[in-house]
Design a protein around this motif. Structure first.
Motif, short mmCIF file in Angstrom:
data_model
loop_
_atom_site.label_atom_id
_atom_site.label_comp_id
_atom_site.label_asym_id
_atom_site.label_seq_id
_atom_site.Cartn_x
_atom_site.Cartn_y
_atom_site.Cartn_z
N LEU A 348 0.84 -1.18 0.00
CA LEU A 348 0.00 0.00 0.00
C LEU A 348 0.88 1.24 0.00
CD1 LEU A 348 -1.51 0.32 3.59
CD2 LEU A 348 -0.16 -1.64 2.92
N THR A 349 0.29 2.36 -0.31
CA THR A 349 1.07 3.58 -0.45
C THR A 349 1.88 3.88 0.81
OG1 THR A 349 -0.61 4.46 -1.94
CG2 THR A 349 0.95 6.03 -1.02
N GLU A 350 1.30 3.58 1.96
CA GLU A 350 1.96 3.86 3.24
C GLU A 350 3.20 3.00 3.47
OE1 GLU A 350 -2.37 5.08 3.81
OE2 GLU A 350 -1.26 3.55 2.70
N THR A 351 3.42 1.98 2.64
CA THR A 351 4.64 1.17 2.73
C THR A 351 5.45 1.24 1.44
OG1 THR A 351 3.52 -0.84 1.95
CG2 THR A 351 3.54 -0.45 4.33
N SER A 352 5.26 2.32 0.69
CA SER A 352 5.90 2.48 -0.62
C SER A 352 5.51 1.36 -1.58
CB SER A 352 7.43 2.55 -0.48
OG SER A 352 7.83 3.79 0.03
N GLY A 353 4.44 0.64 -1.25
CA GLY A 353 3.94 -0.41 -2.13
C GLY A 353 4.45 -1.80 -1.79
N PHE A 354 5.19 -1.94 -0.68
CA PHE A 354 5.85 -3.22 -0.39
C PHE A 354 5.51 -3.73 1.01
CE2 PHE A 354 8.66 -0.45 -2.91
CZ PHE A 354 8.67 -1.15 -4.11
N VAL A 355 4.80 -4.85 1.08
CA VAL A 355 4.58 -5.56 2.34
C VAL A 355 4.98 -7.02 2.19
CG1 VAL A 355 2.87 -6.37 4.02
CG2 VAL A 355 2.76 -4.02 3.18
N MET A 378 10.70 -6.24 6.03
CA MET A 378 9.34 -6.05 6.51
C MET A 378 8.88 -7.26 7.31
SD MET A 378 8.09 -3.08 5.65
CE MET A 378 6.31 -3.26 5.67
N GLU A 379 7.87 -7.07 8.12
CA GLU A 379 7.21 -8.15 8.83
C GLU A 379 5.74 -7.81 8.93
OE1 GLU A 379 8.17 -8.50 13.04
OE2 GLU A 379 8.95 -6.43 13.05
N PHE A 380 4.90 -8.83 9.10
CA PHE A 380 3.48 -8.57 9.29
C PHE A 380 2.89 -9.59 10.26
CE2 PHE A 380 3.76 -11.12 5.30
CZ PHE A 380 3.06 -12.25 5.70
N LYS A 381 1.76 -9.21 10.81
CA LYS A 381 1.01 -10.09 11.70
C LYS A 381 -0.45 -9.69 11.63
CE LYS A 381 1.44 -7.30 15.95
NZ LYS A 381 1.87 -7.30 17.37
N VAL A 388 -4.53 -6.84 9.11
CA VAL A 388 -3.12 -6.99 8.77
C VAL A 388 -2.34 -5.79 9.31
CG1 VAL A 388 -1.43 -7.22 6.91
CG2 VAL A 388 -3.70 -8.28 6.69
N LEU A 389 -1.33 -6.08 10.12
CA LEU A 389 -0.45 -5.05 10.65
C LEU A 389 0.93 -5.26 10.04
CD1 LEU A 389 -1.38 -5.20 14.45
CD2 LEU A 389 -2.52 -3.95 12.62
N ALA A 390 1.57 -4.20 9.58
CA ALA A 390 2.87 -4.30 8.92
C ALA A 390 3.87 -3.38 9.61
CB ALA A 390 2.75 -3.93 7.44
N ARG A 391 5.12 -3.83 9.67
CA ARG A 391 6.16 -3.04 10.30
C ARG A 391 7.48 -3.30 9.58
NH1 ARG A 391 7.24 -3.97 16.67
NH2 ARG A 391 8.03 -5.98 15.89
N ASP A 413 4.25 0.84 18.79
CA ASP A 413 5.26 -0.19 18.52
C ASP A 413 5.69 -0.21 17.05
OD1 ASP A 413 5.34 -1.17 21.18
OD2 ASP A 413 3.48 -2.27 20.83
N GLY A 414 5.22 0.78 16.28
CA GLY A 414 5.64 0.87 14.89
C GLY A 414 4.83 0.06 13.91
N TRP A 415 3.74 -0.55 14.36
CA TRP A 415 2.90 -1.36 13.47
C TRP A 415 1.93 -0.46 12.70
CZ3 TRP A 415 4.05 -6.20 12.39
CH2 TRP A 415 4.76 -6.97 13.31
#
Length: 533
Positions: A348-355, A378-381, A388-391, A413-415
């Motif tokens: 998504l845009t908030e991750t520059s397009g990369f999860v 990256m990591e997700f949970k 979906v939470l991404a960090r 926590d940066g998620w």
């Protein structure tokens, strides 16, 4: 086919040490000075630039910006389709120490003006006459007076069509670059060297659930981390040629296109207006090896008349996503088009397009049914509610001028809370199953109903509006508007769609309108969109 030259002598920055786009360009010019960086066949006579020539053009563009008073940290917008101008301008903005603001080419002038005003953009690179529309002229009309309604100090006009007259508003692209021929580029080089990994590289806008667009601020190090991970997953190199149908204003075309090519020395082949015929011609004549795009693009090629008359055997990698990908489509891409590797990804845009992403080693079922595992860095949970939470390295610095929205999106926590509902299988593959928000995806573009509802609610006689996404064979999903009207109102489907067309980009316009007596609601009075279909 490109051949990798011997590694040049001198200090060449290792790929893992590259943290800014300016470093990436300098590295490419040193490693592959005579290799083709861009081949643009859209001009009668092809425009070809090597990596050293691209750097020269970028330095000239940056110098021209500087001489027009653009300072480090200023924002510069680009509102133009894919062509060789776009990478020069985008990288030139960064070399000048400024921040890039890509504008969706499907925006109306009013929508583009809002972004220009909100970002206080100092310069604009804009297509002139293109497909019957003069964007700069329309922008001037929407503003009334660009000098007083914006902070623009210069508008650089790209003339894409032969009948675009030179006496129209804006500084001609050629004249803009010619103004600094033989000028000293020391200041541009100095600014490029001063760009820090934590400097903001770009502001990409994505609509919010309230209907107001939000600008995601990405640092250079976040942008580069994503581009590097994407490029390494696709195993890009200087032997590859990348056909770019994905628009440059989008993360898919810019951060998964221009920048991976710059990192890996891959040749860029821009395509402004997609058609299966032109795409197949370019694949054949330019021996294209890498071709990312939405599923509908590959479907149109598979169904194109005369496909058997084109040699598409050079293709080795296709990357798709942003919509459901049927297993049969993956199989046909491999069997009928001969593409060795097909992968899907999620971002998504908030991750520059990369999860997350599949890899070249994944089987067809994994590619078609999941978004793969986390990109490197990256990591997700999943939250307790299944969100979906991404960090990680690609998560944005925050939203432009909106600390509250930033705090709501990124927790302590940066998620990053993506707003998407998903599942994770035993192998760690992510699958997106639903959305917490009402957003739907039309032709690869995110569409937020609240924005459309606000526009349609202004129609005289409309009392309430709800917009949902409904399945579409070609675009994945399209909008359908449900409307209630005041007694005696004279409104029909055609007038609603016509009003939307005046105010909204094409992908946001509802394709159908349903008039109803009343909406289904919950106990609190909220419209139950799930009961609309």
């Amino acid at each position: 086919m490109c051949v990798t030259p011997d590694r040049p002598a001198g200090n060449v920055v290792d790929l893992e040490d590259v943290a800014t786009t300016t470093q990436a360009l300098q590295r490419a010019a040193r490693l592959w000075p005579d290799q083709p960086a861009i081949i643009d066949d859209q001009w009668g006579e092809p425009v070809q630039l090597t990596w050293s020539e691209l750097q020269t053009a970028v330095d000239a563009f940056a110098t021209a910006l500087i001489e027009q008073g653009i300072n480090a940290g200023d924002r510069v917008a680009i509102w133009a389709p894919n062509s060789y101008h776009w990478p020069i301008a985008a990288l030139g903005v960064h070399v000048a120490g400024a921040t890039l603001v890509p504008l969706n080419t499907r925006y109306t002038a009013t929508e583009a003006l809002e972004i220009i005003q909100r970002t206080s953009a100092r310069a604009l690179v804009v297509a002139g006459m293109f497909l019957g529309t003069d964007r700069l002229a329309r922008l001037a009309e929407a503003a009334g007076d660009l000098d007083t309604q914006t902070n623009l100090s210069v508008a650089v006009r790209i003339r894409l069509e032969a009948d675009d007259q030179r006496d129209t508003i804006g500084v001609d692209w050629t004249d803009f670059l010619a103004s600094v021929v033989d000028h000293d580029t020391t200041e541009a080089r100095t600014r490029a060297a001063a760009v820090a990994p934590t400097d903001i590289s770009d502001v990409l806008f994505t609509s919010g659930t309230t209907g107001k667009s939000k600008g995601a601020l990405a640092e250079h190090q976040q942008t580069i981390a994503g581009a590097r991970a994407w490029a390494q997953n696709g195993r890009l190199g200087p032997q590859d040629t990348y056909l770019m149908a994905n628009p440059y204003f989008h993360t898919f075309g810019y951060k998964a296109g221009i920048l991976p090519c710059t990192l890996m020395g891959t040749t860029m082949v821009p395509l402004a207006v997609y058609s299966p015929t032109e795409a197949m011609r370019l694949i054949e004549t330019r021996a294209v090896t890498v071709f990312p795009g939405a599923p509908t693009i590959f479907q149109t090629i598979l169904d194109a008349p005369g496909r058997e008359n084109h040699d598409l055997s050079s293709l080795r990698l296709a990357v798709t996503g942003a919509a459901i990908v049927p297993v049969v489509l993956v199989e046909r891409m491999q069997n009928d088009l001969g593409i060795e590797t097909v992968v899907t990804a999620y971002g998504l845009t908030e991750t520059s397009g990369f999860v997350s992403t599949c890899t070249p080693d994944d089987d067809n079922e994994t590619v078609a049914h999941t978004c793969g595992r986390a990109f490197a860095g990256m990591e997700f949970k999943l939250s307790d509610a299944g969100e979906v939470l991404a960090r990680g390295k690609m998560v944005m610095a925050g939203y432009l001028d909106d600390p509250q929205a930033t705090a709501e999106a990124i927790d302590a926590d940066g998620w990053l809370h993506t707003g998407d509902i998903g599942t994770i299988d035993a192998k760690g593959n992510l699958t997106i199953t639903d959305r917490l928000k009402d957003m739907y995806i039309c032709g690869g573009f995110n569409v937020y109903p609240a924005e459309i509802e606000q526009v349609l609610s202004r129609i005289n006689g409309v009392t309430e509006v709800a917009v949902i996404g409904v399945p579409d064979d070609r675009l994945g999903e399209v909008g359908r508007a449900y409307i209630t009207t005041a007694a005696g109102a004279s409104i029909d489907e055609a007038s609603v769609i016509s009003h939307a067309r005046e105010k909204l980009a094409n992908f946001k316009i509802p394709r159908s309108v349903v008039f109803i007596e009343e909406f289904p609601r919950n106990a609190a009075g909220k419209i139950l969109k799930r009961e609309l279909s």
